[in-house]
Scaffold this active site. Structure first.
Site, short mmCIF file in Angstrom:
data_model
loop_
_atom_site.label_atom_id
_atom_site.label_comp_id
_atom_site.label_asym_id
_atom_site.label_seq_id
_atom_site.Cartn_x
_atom_site.Cartn_y
_atom_site.Cartn_z
N ASN A 86 0.83 -1.20 0.00
CA ASN A 86 0.00 0.00 0.00
C ASN A 86 0.87 1.26 0.00
O ASN A 86 0.57 2.23 -0.70
CB ASN A 86 -0.92 0.03 1.22
CG ASN A 86 -1.86 -1.15 1.30
OD1 ASN A 86 -1.81 -1.93 2.23
ND2 ASN A 86 -2.72 -1.31 0.30
N LYS A 187 9.56 -0.36 15.94
CA LYS A 187 8.15 -0.77 15.99
C LYS A 187 8.02 -2.29 15.85
O LYS A 187 7.25 -2.93 16.57
CB LYS A 187 7.37 -0.06 14.87
CG LYS A 187 5.92 -0.53 14.71
CD LYS A 187 5.08 -0.21 15.94
CE LYS A 187 3.71 -0.86 15.89
NZ LYS A 187 2.83 -0.33 14.86
N LYS A 262 0.75 -9.70 10.24
CA LYS A 262 1.60 -9.00 9.27
C LYS A 262 2.88 -8.49 9.92
O LYS A 262 3.98 -8.66 9.41
CB LYS A 262 0.82 -7.83 8.66
CG LYS A 262 1.62 -7.01 7.64
CD LYS A 262 1.18 -5.56 7.60
CE LYS A 262 1.69 -4.79 8.80
NZ LYS A 262 1.44 -3.34 8.76
#
Length: 317
Positions: A86, A187, A262
């Site tokens: 994306n 992250k 994911k």
């Protein structure tokens, strides 16, 4: 709304209320964009799903058709997207940001993606005279709504102040991590630990319940003992133990199981590339992938408790 004049890099921090672009108005992006509006920033936004834009438009945001139009009208753009493909499409696609980006623009990507993709986008942006920074977030939908997210920022250090100005409108903590990609690295590491901790908390709570302990009592004991963690004291996965968390709302909202799977996949890829052993991270990845295959994709990742109970019930049938 008038299109703002081009502002050179050095003027960005002075022009605090010029238009800000926002691309991706999902569970996280929409409340983040709303917080920019609350802080007085004119917002120009777009999303692949037009219905996602309605609420923001009602609050005064300008809605356009595609990312290129956003970049044409704003020299500071925030993106919040589901995955690496994306991000690649939104930045480099036919109607992507880089088709109409202005020189000197600041592009901040708060998606959680492969650090290698962040580096690729930074190179592509630099060729167009723009600056790209990765700034993934931690805190979930609740923190996005209340403006208390933690941003982990990677990019050129000289641009951090300009990025920080916008990010502090949406988060309580904005941490500079280093070069482009280091925000993503931080992250990914955080979410791998979060997944492991949530599975451990769910297993522990389930075992305690099977042993006859009241779940609220067990949670209280854990949270005053050495087993305490965020998954036990802030985001408990057992229905009825805490209010205001997804487990109390049939695991709706929050951070989806599919997204956790994911992120764990990203951790696996980076672990493989760096030859880093992550046995518990690998197992967590498999568990969340199994959950996706069993219909938990859209539920909050804390539904791993329900998944464990379901396995147990099936065995007892």
């Amino acid at each position: 709304m008038n299109t703002p004049l081009y502002l050179p890099v050095s003027s960005r921090s002075m022009a605090s209320k010029t238009q800000v672009g926002f691309i991706g108005l999902g569970n996280m992006g929409k409340p983040m964009a709303k917080n920019l509006l609350k802080h007085g920033y004119p917002v120009i936004a777009t999303d692949i799903f037009p219905e996602s834009c309605k609420e923001l438009q009602e609050l005064g945001a300008q809605i356009v058709d595609n990312p290129a139009e956003v970049a044409d009208q704003a020299d500071r753009v925030v993106t919040m997207l589901p995955s690496s493909p994306n991000v690649i499409e939104v930045y480099t696609g036919p109607n992507g940001i880089l088709k109409k980006v202005k020189k000197g623009s600041l592009l901040i990507d708060s998606s959680t993606i492969d650090p290698a993709v962040s580096k690729e986008m930074a190179v592509a942006a630099e060729k167009m005279g723009a600056v790209f920074m990765d700034a993934p977030v931690s805190g979930g939908v609740g923190a996005a709504s209340s403006g208390k997210l933690t941003f982990m920022v990677g990019g050129v250090e000289e641009e951090f102040t300009a990025a920080q100005e916008l990010l502090t409108c949406m988060g309580a903590n904005v941490v500079y991590c280093g070069a482009v990609g280091t925000g993503q690295a931080a992250k990914i590491c955080n979410n791998m630990l979060l997944a492991i901790g949530m599975i451990g908390t769910s297993e522990t709570m389930n075992l305690g319940i099977r042993l006859g302990l009241d779940p609220k009592l067990l949670a209280k004991i854990l949270n005053m003992s050495s087993g305490r963690c965020w998954s036990s004291d802030t985001y408990n996965p057992v229905p009825g133990v805490m209010e205001g968390v997804p487990s109390g709302n049939n695991y709706q909202g929050g951070f989806g199981t599919q997204l956790m799977a994911k992120d764990l996949g990203l951790a696996q890829t980076t672990a493989t590339n760096t030859k880093t052993p992550v046995p518990l991270g690998s197992l967590a990845h498999q568990i969340y992938r199994m959950m996706c295959a069993r219909g938990y994709s859209g539920k909050d990742f804390s539904s791993v408790f329900q998944f464990l109970r379901e396995d147990e019930e099936n065995e007892g049938a």
